[in-house]
Structure formats: structure tokens, C-alpha cells
Write a protein that holds these residues in place. Structure first.
Motif, PDB file in Angstrom:
ATOM      1  N   LEU A 129       0.830  -1.201   0.000  1.00 29.95           N
ATOM      2  CA  LEU A 129       0.000   0.000   0.000  1.00 29.95           C
ATOM      3  C   LEU A 129       0.866   1.252   0.000  1.00 29.95           C
ATOM      4  O   LEU A 129       0.469   2.288  -0.542  1.00 29.95           O
ATOM      5  N   SER A 132       2.086   1.770  -3.686  1.00 28.34           N
ATOM      6  CA  SER A 132       1.016   2.236  -4.567  1.00 28.34           C
ATOM      7  C   SER A 132       0.454   3.580  -4.106  1.00 28.34           C
ATOM      8  O   SER A 132      -0.470   4.110  -4.723  1.00 28.34           O
ATOM      9  N   ARG A 134      -1.307   4.260  -1.587  1.00 31.75           N
ATOM     10  CA  ARG A 134      -2.580   4.200  -0.864  1.00 31.75           C
ATOM     11  C   ARG A 134      -2.367   4.472   0.622  1.00 31.75           C
ATOM     12  O   ARG A 134      -3.244   4.973   1.305  1.00 31.75           O
ATOM     13  N   LEU A 156      -7.421   5.150   4.924  1.00 28.90           N
ATOM     14  CA  LEU A 156      -8.205   4.032   4.414  1.00 28.90           C
ATOM     15  C   LEU A 156      -9.235   3.570   5.436  1.00 28.90           C
ATOM     16  O   LEU A 156      -8.896   3.196   6.555  1.00 28.90           O
ATOM     17  N   ASP A 160     -12.511   0.673   2.303  1.00 27.59           N
ATOM     18  CA  ASP A 160     -11.352   0.939   1.446  1.00 27.59           C
ATOM     19  C   ASP A 160     -10.357  -0.213   1.500  1.00 27.59           C
ATOM     20  O   ASP A 160      -9.797  -0.621   0.471  1.00 27.59           O
ATOM     21  N   GLU A 164      -8.977  -2.533  -1.518  1.00 30.89           N
ATOM     22  CA  GLU A 164      -7.557  -2.701  -1.831  1.00 30.89           C
ATOM     23  C   GLU A 164      -7.159  -4.175  -1.805  1.00 30.89           C
ATOM     24  O   GLU A 164      -6.320  -4.617  -2.602  1.00 30.89           O
ATOM     25  N   ARG A 167      -8.403  -5.599  -5.038  1.00 30.91           N
ATOM     26  CA  ARG A 167      -7.658  -5.036  -6.165  1.00 30.91           C
ATOM     27  C   ARG A 167      -6.283  -5.680  -6.286  1.00 30.91           C
ATOM     28  O   ARG A 167      -5.858  -6.094  -7.366  1.00 30.91           O
ATOM     29  N   GLY A 169      -1.926  -5.658  -5.426  1.00 30.35           N
ATOM     30  CA  GLY A 169      -0.821  -4.726  -5.609  1.00 30.35           C
ATOM     31  C   GLY A 169      -0.214  -4.751  -6.991  1.00 30.35           C
ATOM     32  O   GLY A 169       0.991  -4.506  -7.145  1.00 30.35           O
TER      33      GLY A 169
END
Length: 416
Positions: A129, A132, A134, A156, A160, A164, A167, A169
Motif C-alpha cells: 500500500l 502504490s 494508498r 483508508l 477501502d 484494496e 484489487r 498490488g
């Protein structure tokens, strides 16, 4: 697309200054090529043309010409290049000559040299995270110690974090919509079962059984499930898969870096407890587990028990990536008394640290107790020294330090 700094950048630079070459290994799509290109001055992508693979066997020296460091991407497509590159490093007697990258380990070959003393190995993983962007990266893993006081607020929320986790990495998904991310990860799982493993190993496994094994691993994520239990789970449809075959399938997943088991910590104990030695099941990214089971962000958020497993896997992914910047290794601890600690970090200079992972706040007291028990009643501090820090990685909002000096660090504030 603008290159985002990776945790692997620092050890890659360090290795290029010390060694003739560096091999970057990791799962397909984790960003190896982009990182290799960022650190190279010329490149060759073997997967761009079958003619290049043929040329590698006919005139390999021609492929090695170019400004250094020279990137040889997907080198495993022409594994005979390995020894040629090793000899070229010996002949040139210079550091930082080649960067190799590969998304699979080629079949064993007794004629292929280990590369020791010439080629360093570097493991890349999907983006944490922090990588990326985030995470706010307000709390640095490298700077954590028992003496600091941490603070920070995670950007987050609970939903959220679920988004993530689903989704993953993968750099290709940085700007993808949730539905596109689901499609990508399902396709990734399909390719793993139908073609990636066969291309890497040369062995055609039963794709249906491979998928069912991947689903079983996903259900048992972060556990110490035995081969017998996995075989029983995969065979629930009435067929039969013996444990030896399960091990073969797991090894195949490891060869393409889709499976990265978390080994048990080997440490000197001062108590009469006995260490458990089984590894924990982890995939390269927990998003693969969600894809294999058909779980989207909303469903994951509505299942706190399974989300807890996925969150632990996501935290381990990030800890591995961030600790790797300092060449740290990650293990888990479990003994016969039932004491478990999710992550033990070991660094080359002898430092070690212990981390528990808890999605919510209600388990923080239990996690603190486990960490203190490990430090005060289990490990032999006279032999390994006190831990650099003890921490609890959470899915909560705020970072703070408990009176016991155990840090509470939301995953959304953790950085390199």
C-alpha cells in the motif's frame, strides 16, 4: 506511465554496486520489468519475439551487447543464457553488468551454475500500500524502534481496505476500476491454472484440480493446512488427489511465484516450549485468493472472519516488501503452547522484531499480550538480544504507542 518508487530499488542499487549481475524474481505483473528498465541503460525483452529465444542458443553473445547495466527480461525463456552471462561477468571483471528478470524458475539443470559470487538474487512482490501510495507512509518500518512514539491517521476506511485487498498490488491496476480489477485477477487465476504453470514447468497438470487446489489454498490462507487436509478438500468432489500430488502442485505454484509460503522462525528458546515448524500458506497477493473464490469487495467486507485472514495476508505482503528494502526476512512463530505471532522480522545485522496483525481494535489487547509473552517468556534474549520493536498492524484509523511500548500501526500508515 510515471515510475513509482519500489521497495526493491534500494537493494537493487546496492547489489549492482557489489555484484556483476542481479536477478529480479517475482510473480508475473508485479513490476519487475519496469523496475529493471528504471535501473538499466539498455534492454532485451526475450518474450517480444521467438527469434530472440532462438538467437540465444545460436549466438548468445550478440544478445549481451549494449550499454550497462543491460536488462535481460524473462531470461528463463532461454535458460542457456545464464551460464553465458556468468562467463561474461567473469571476463569483464566489472560490477553492475546485467539485470535479469524472470516470472518463473526454469527446470533444474545440473549444467547451470548457481551464479554464486556473480549474480545476486532479489525477490519482488506486488506493490505494498505504501508503494502504490494508498498508505500515507507516516510510520516507517525501517525507523521503528522500542524508543519512538508513533502517530498518524490512516486514509483508508474498512471498506477501502476491502477494496484494496480485492484489487491487489499489481501496478497495472493502479488506476483501474473495481470491476476491471476483478476481471484482471480472475484472468490471472485462469492463466495460472491453464497455461502459466505448464509453460514454466513443462508439465501439464490437471487444470481443474489445480484450480480447486488454488481455491483450497485461498480458503486456508495464512493457516498451516497440511497436505492431507488440502488433498481432502480438493477431493471433496468425489475424485481423489493424494498428498504427494498436492505437494507437486504447490511446488508448481511456487515455481511461478504465485505461492510464497511463510516459514516458521527458528530461534533459541529459554522456556520448555517446543517450536512448530510448519509454514503458513500465502499467495503472492491476497487478491488472487479473492479472485479464486469469486469474492468482491462488498462481500469481503461483510465477512469479517475471512477478511481477517485476507487482511493478515495483505499485511504480510506489505511487510515482506518493505522489510526487503533492508534485506530483511519474514517468518512466523508458533509453539506447542498455542502462542502465535504473525510476523517475525530478521535483518542481516542481527536485529529482529515481532509483529501481530489484527483487522479490528477488539483484539489489540490479545495481540499485545502475545508479543510481550514472546519477548519475556519464550525467546532467549541473552542469545539473540531484545527485539528492535514490537508492533500490531491493524485495519484501524490511528497509530499510537501503548504504555508497554508496543506500537499500534494501521496498515494505511505503514511505509518503508
Amino acid at each position: 506511465m510515471t515510475y513509482l518508487a519500489r521497495a526493491a530499488d534500494k537493494p537493487l542499487d546496492r547489489s549492482l554496486h557489489a555484484m556483476g549481475g542481479v536477478l529480479i524474481e517475482g510473480p508475473r505483473g508485479c513490476g519487475k520489468t519496469s523496475t529493471g528498465l528504471e535501473h538499466s541503460r539498455s534492454s532485451l525483452r526475450l518474450d517480444s519475439s521467438p527469434q530472440l529465444v532462438e538467437l540465444a542458443s545460436l549466438n548468445p553473445a550478440e544478445l549481451l551487447k549494449g550499454d550497462i547495466p543491460r536488462l535481460i527480461d524473462e531470461w528463463q525463456l532461454a535458460p542457456t543464457l545464464w551460464n553465458v552471462i556468468r562467463h561474461e561477468i567473469d571476463d569483464r571483471q566489472q560490477r553492475g553488468q546485467f539485470i535479469l528478470s524472470g516470472s518463473a524458475t526454469p527446470p533444474e539443470d545440473v549444467s547451470r551454475h548457481s551464479g554464486a559470487g556473480r549474480i545476486a538474487r532479489l525477490r519482488m512482490r506486488p506493490m505494498s500500500l505504501a508503494e502504490s501510495q494508498r498508505s500515507s507512509s507516516a510510520v516507517s518500518l525501517a525507523d521503528l524502534s522500542a524508543e519512538v512514539q508513533v502517530s498518524g491517521t490512516s486514509p483508508l476506511s474498512y471498506p477501502d481496505l476491502a477494496a484494496e485487498a480485492v484489487r491487489g498490488g499489481w501496478p497495472a491496476l493502479l488506476t483501474a476500476t473495481p470491476s476491471d480489477a476483478v476481471t484482471f485477477n480472475r484472468s490471472y487465476v485462469d492463466d495460472l491454472c491453464s497455461s502459466d504453470i505448464q509453460l514454466a514447468t513443462g508439465v501439464r497438470h490437471d487444470s481443474v484440480r489445480m484450480r480447486r487446489l488454488l481455491e483450497s489454498v485461498s480458503r486456508n490462507l495464512t493457516s498451516e493446512a497440511t497436505l492431507e487436509n488440502l488433498a481432502r478438500d480438493v477431493s471433496a468432489d468425489g475424485g481423489h488427489l493424494n498428498p504427494e500430488t498436492v505437494r507437486t502442485y504447490l511446488d508448481a505454484l511456487t515455481r511461478v511465484f504465485a505461492l510464497e509460503e511463510l516459514p516458521a522462525w527458528s530461534v533459541a528458546l529459554r522456556s520448555k516450549s517446543r517450536l512448530r515448524t510448519s509454514s503458513k500458506l500465502h499467495l503472492a497477493d491476497p487478491a488472487l485468493a479473492c479472485a479464486a473464490l469469486g469474492i468482491g469487495a462488498e462481500r469481503l467486507a461483510g465477512d469479517p472472519e475471512f477478511f481477517g485472514q485476507v487482511f493478515e495476508a495483505m499485511a504480510i505482503r506489505d511487510i515482506r516488501a518493505l522489510a526487503g528494502a533492508e534485506l530483511g526476512r519474514v517468518y512466523h512463530y508458533r509453539d506447542n503452547t498455542g502462542l502465535e505471532v504473525d510476523a517475525i522480522l530478521e535483518y542481516p545485522d542481527g536485529r529482529w522484531a515481532a509483529i501481530e496483525v489484527k483487522l479490528g481494535s477488539t483484539r489489540i489487547p490479545d495481540a499485545e499480550r502475545s508479543l510481550l509473552t514472546l519477548r519475556d517468556n519464550r525467546v532467549d534474549l541473552n542469545r539473540i538480544g531484545p527485539p528492535a520493536f514490537l508492533a500490531i498492524i491493524t485495519g484501524t484509523q490511528y497509530a499510537y504507542t501503548l504504555p508497554s511500548k508496543v506500537h499500534v500501526v494501521p496498515l494505511g500508515v505503514l511505509g518503508a
